[in-house]
Design an enzyme around this catalytic site. Structure first.
Site, PDB file in Angstrom:
ATOM      1  N   LYS A  12      46.588 -19.314 -48.121  1.00 23.24           N
ATOM      2  CA  LYS A  12      45.219 -18.973 -47.729  1.00 23.24           C
ATOM      3  C   LYS A  12      44.673 -17.941 -48.705  1.00 23.24           C
ATOM      4  O   LYS A  12      45.407 -17.051 -49.152  1.00 23.24           O
ATOM      5  CB  LYS A  12      45.222 -18.373 -46.318  1.00 23.24           C
ATOM      6  CG  LYS A  12      43.953 -18.631 -45.519  1.00 23.24           C
ATOM      7  CD  LYS A  12      43.802 -20.087 -45.122  1.00 23.24           C
ATOM      8  CE  LYS A  12      43.028 -20.302 -43.831  1.00 23.24           C
ATOM      9  NZ  LYS A  12      42.993 -21.731 -43.480  1.00 23.24           N
ATOM     10  N   THR A  57      48.161 -23.303 -43.507  1.00 25.47           N
ATOM     11  CA  THR A  57      47.461 -22.145 -44.073  1.00 25.47           C
ATOM     12  C   THR A  57      46.801 -21.340 -42.955  1.00 25.47           C
ATOM     13  O   THR A  57      46.610 -20.139 -43.079  1.00 25.47           O
ATOM     14  CB  THR A  57      46.423 -22.559 -45.139  1.00 25.47           C
ATOM     15  OG1 THR A  57      45.341 -23.218 -44.512  1.00 25.47           O
ATOM     16  CG2 THR A  57      47.040 -23.436 -46.216  1.00 25.47           C
ATOM     17  N   ASP A  58      46.496 -22.009 -41.856  1.00 24.06           N
ATOM     18  CA  ASP A  58      45.963 -21.293 -40.698  1.00 24.06           C
ATOM     19  C   ASP A  58      47.006 -20.311 -40.150  1.00 24.06           C
ATOM     20  O   ASP A  58      46.665 -19.191 -39.752  1.00 24.06           O
ATOM     21  CB  ASP A  58      45.543 -22.290 -39.612  1.00 24.06           C
ATOM     22  CG  ASP A  58      44.771 -21.609 -38.498  1.00 24.06           C
ATOM     23  OD1 ASP A  58      43.683 -21.075 -38.777  1.00 24.06           O
ATOM     24  OD2 ASP A  58      45.286 -21.573 -37.367  1.00 24.06           O
ATOM     25  N   PHE A 169      30.559   1.529 -84.504  1.00 25.41           N
ATOM     26  CA  PHE A 169      31.271   0.307 -84.926  1.00 25.41           C
ATOM     27  C   PHE A 169      30.915   0.050 -86.376  1.00 25.41           C
ATOM     28  O   PHE A 169      29.824  -0.430 -86.694  1.00 25.41           O
ATOM     29  CB  PHE A 169      30.888  -0.877 -84.030  1.00 25.41           C
ATOM     30  CG  PHE A 169      31.764  -2.084 -84.286  1.00 25.41           C
ATOM     31  CD1 PHE A 169      33.152  -2.018 -84.128  1.00 25.41           C
ATOM     32  CD2 PHE A 169      31.201  -3.293 -84.710  1.00 25.41           C
ATOM     33  CE1 PHE A 169      33.951  -3.127 -84.379  1.00 25.41           C
ATOM     34  CE2 PHE A 169      32.005  -4.401 -84.957  1.00 25.41           C
ATOM     35  CZ  PHE A 169      33.380  -4.313 -84.794  1.00 25.41           C
ATOM     36  N   ARG A 186      26.081   4.279 -80.880  1.00 28.14           N
ATOM     37  CA  ARG A 186      25.587   3.153 -80.091  1.00 28.14           C
ATOM     38  C   ARG A 186      25.931   3.373 -78.626  1.00 28.14           C
ATOM     39  O   ARG A 186      26.697   4.285 -78.281  1.00 28.14           O
ATOM     40  CB  ARG A 186      26.199   1.834 -80.578  1.00 28.14           C
ATOM     41  CG  ARG A 186      27.696   1.764 -80.365  1.00 28.14           C
ATOM     42  CD  ARG A 186      28.290   0.391 -80.680  1.00 28.14           C
ATOM     43  NE  ARG A 186      29.729   0.381 -80.420  1.00 28.14           N
ATOM     44  CZ  ARG A 186      30.507  -0.683 -80.484  1.00 28.14           C
ATOM     45  NH1 ARG A 186      29.994  -1.862 -80.816  1.00 28.14           N
ATOM     46  NH2 ARG A 186      31.794  -0.600 -80.228  1.00 28.14           N
ATOM     47  N   VAL A 254      35.738  -0.863 -79.273  1.00 27.26           N
ATOM     48  CA  VAL A 254      36.304  -1.107 -77.947  1.00 27.26           C
ATOM     49  C   VAL A 254      37.823  -1.220 -78.065  1.00 27.26           C
ATOM     50  O   VAL A 254      38.570  -0.691 -77.231  1.00 27.26           O
ATOM     51  CB  VAL A 254      35.700  -2.391 -77.332  1.00 27.26           C
ATOM     52  CG1 VAL A 254      36.337  -2.701 -75.983  1.00 27.26           C
ATOM     53  CG2 VAL A 254      34.187  -2.270 -77.207  1.00 27.26           C
ATOM     54  N   GLN A 255      38.281  -1.872 -79.134  1.00 27.87           N
ATOM     55  CA  GLN A 255      39.722  -2.057 -79.333  1.00 27.87           C
ATOM     56  C   GLN A 255      40.449  -0.710 -79.366  1.00 27.87           C
ATOM     57  O   GLN A 255      41.491  -0.525 -78.714  1.00 27.87           O
ATOM     58  CB  GLN A 255      39.976  -2.799 -80.664  1.00 27.87           C
ATOM     59  CG  GLN A 255      39.651  -4.292 -80.659  1.00 27.87           C
ATOM     60  CD  GLN A 255      38.208  -4.625 -81.036  1.00 27.87           C
ATOM     61  OE1 GLN A 255      37.299  -3.807 -80.865  1.00 27.87           O
ATOM     62  NE2 GLN A 255      37.987  -5.836 -81.522  1.00 27.87           N
ATOM     63  N   ASN A 281      32.400  -6.221 -73.890  1.00 27.60           N
ATOM     64  CA  ASN A 281      31.507  -5.281 -74.581  1.00 27.60           C
ATOM     65  C   ASN A 281      30.091  -5.670 -74.197  1.00 27.60           C
ATOM     66  O   ASN A 281      29.530  -6.634 -74.711  1.00 27.60           O
ATOM     67  CB  ASN A 281      31.731  -5.389 -76.098  1.00 27.60           C
ATOM     68  CG  ASN A 281      31.003  -4.300 -76.870  1.00 27.60           C
ATOM     69  OD1 ASN A 281      30.396  -3.408 -76.282  1.00 27.60           O
ATOM     70  ND2 ASN A 281      31.060  -4.377 -78.184  1.00 27.60           N
ATOM     71  N   HIS A 283      26.530  -5.571 -74.371  1.00 30.13           N
ATOM     72  CA  HIS A 283      25.652  -5.107 -75.455  1.00 30.13           C
ATOM     73  C   HIS A 283      24.312  -4.584 -74.925  1.00 30.13           C
ATOM     74  O   HIS A 283      23.726  -5.163 -74.001  1.00 30.13           O
ATOM     75  CB  HIS A 283      25.412  -6.246 -76.449  1.00 30.13           C
ATOM     76  CG  HIS A 283      26.679  -6.806 -77.020  1.00 30.13           C
ATOM     77  ND1 HIS A 283      27.588  -6.044 -77.713  1.00 30.13           N
ATOM     78  CD2 HIS A 283      27.191  -8.070 -76.988  1.00 30.13           C
ATOM     79  CE1 HIS A 283      28.603  -6.815 -78.093  1.00 30.13           C
ATOM     80  NE2 HIS A 283      28.399  -8.039 -77.657  1.00 30.13           N
TER      81      HIS A 283
HETATM   82  O1  URC Z   1      33.859  -2.459 -80.486  1.00 30.27           O
HETATM   83  C1  URC Z   1      33.563  -3.556 -80.982  1.00 30.27           C
HETATM   84  N1  URC Z   1      34.547  -4.433 -81.296  1.00 30.27           N
HETATM   85  C2  URC Z   1      34.295  -5.652 -81.825  1.00 30.27           C
HETATM   86  O2  URC Z   1      35.220  -6.437 -82.107  1.00 30.27           O
HETATM   87  C3  URC Z   1      32.945  -5.985 -82.053  1.00 30.27           C
HETATM   88  N2  URC Z   1      32.322  -7.107 -82.559  1.00 30.27           N
HETATM   89  C4  URC Z   1      31.004  -6.857 -82.512  1.00 30.27           C
HETATM   90  O3  URC Z   1      30.123  -7.692 -82.892  1.00 30.27           O
HETATM   91  N3  URC Z   1      30.753  -5.636 -82.012  1.00 30.27           N
HETATM   92  C5  URC Z   1      31.939  -5.068 -81.719  1.00 30.27           C
HETATM   93  N4  URC Z   1      32.270  -3.869 -81.171  1.00 30.27           N
END
Ligand code: URC
Length: 322
Positions: A12, A57-58, A169, A186, A254-255, A281, A283
């Site tokens: 469930k 599942t009940d 970035f 940004r 971000v990575q 990410n 935007h």
């Molecule tokens: O932090 C980011 N990682 C990316 O891989 C990426 N690619 C992108 O277009 N903007 C960003 N920003």
């Protein structure tokens, strides 16, 4: 042509559970969405329409509510999930594995000026965020019903965050397809999905006839206590590490920020083996006002943005303790 059944699991999902635990005038509450799926000797229910092996599942839903009423562990999603999984595998001889996923919705105490204690109101709560705690448990009895193994992954979904500076970035791969402009300032916004895993634990099989017993092996302070999923501080530490790292990091990407968050969770939680994030990410595009002779594009002058629902980047990784 011939084909055979190679995987089967059923149960469930979206069992909605709200529970009050009363402690005098102090009420503690949890709200869970529970999924409980079973594996075992159930192949014939698919291949031969043999329902005799099917715990309905009940019934799975009924058991979820029964244990929500009777389990002393209901306030901890990890313990309740392990209790529920242990029950299914112990109660039914032909069920070898249970997969329990609990999504916990947020309810926090309302703070009333001049009333009650610093902890907040005794029985009034509010939804202070749409993020959910998620706990995924597998209880594996396939090595024997007295050799139960628990595998636990926990984390957070949908924790929406944004920072208005402290994110850049630059220096990314450039070729004929690269139209993105490098920026040293940004907006960085993401909806955090986090999960962290613990080493498998051995679980005590219930000793009572009804199989409703669930013993938490060792409490903090007891000899042999290994932390692990029994450490109730892990969720708060992981959330704090995520939010604080996001806030203070001078993000190169971000990575790079993801990696720092994950490193901190591994460093602060001895029992966590690996940490995974999935970070969209989200935007925010500065609106081009050059046609009115207004600069809204140079980072320091960018004030009006268009939030973009789709597409978003999606950055994922797993960081594992060496
Ligand atoms: O932090 C980011 N990682 C990316 O891989 C990426 N690619 C992108 O277009 N903007 C960003 N920003």
């Amino acid at each position: 042509m011939s084909a055979e059944l190679t995987a089967a699991r059923y149960g469930k999902t979206k069992v909605r559970v709200f529970r009050i635990v009363r402690d005098g005038k102090w009420h503690n509450i949890v709200e869970y969405n529970v999924e409980a799926l079973l594996e075992g000797e159930i192949a014939t229910s698919y291949t031969e329409a043999d329902n005799s092996v099917v715990v309905a599942t009940d019934s799975i839903k009924n058991i979820t509510y029964f244990l929500a009423k009777t389990s002393p562990h209901i306030l901890s999603a990890e313990k309740f999930a392990l209790h529920l999984g242990t029950f299914f595998v112990s109660k039914y001889a032909h069920i070898s594995k249970a997969f329990v996923t609990i999504e916990q919705l947020r309810w926090s105490r309302i703070h009333v000026d001049g009333e009650e204690s610093a902890e907040g109101h005794s029985h009034s709560f509010y939804r202070d965020g749409n993020d959910k705690r998620v706990v995924k448990v597998e209880v594996d009895g396939s090595a024997g019903k007295d050799k139960l193994v628990g595998k636990v992954t926990a984390g957070i979904n949908d924790l929406l965050v944004l920072k208005s500076t402290g994110s850049a970035f630059e220096n990314f791969y450039r070729d004929e397809y690269a139209t993105l402009i490098e920026v040293n300032d940004r907006i960085f916004s993401t909806s955090v999905d986090l999960s962290y895993t613990f080493a498998p634990i051995s679980l005590r099989a219930p000793t009572d006839e009804k199989k409703v017993e669930f013993v938490v092996p060792l409490q903090k302070g007891e000899e042999g206590y290994a932390g692990s999923v029994w450490d109730e501080e892990v969720p708060a530490r992981a959330r704090k590490a995520t939010l604080e790292t996001f806030a203070v990091d001078e993000s190169a990407s971000v990575q790079a920020t993801l990696y720092k968050m994950a490193q901190r969770i591994v460093a602060e939680n001895a029992s966590v083996n690996s940490v995974s994030y999935a970070l969209p990410n989200k935007h925010y595009i500065p609106v081009d006002l050059r046609y009115l002779n207004i600069d809204n594009l140079t980072p320091a002058k960018a004030e009006v943005f268009m939030p973009v629902d789709a597409p978003s980047g999606l950055i994922t990784a797993t960081v594992t303790r060496k």
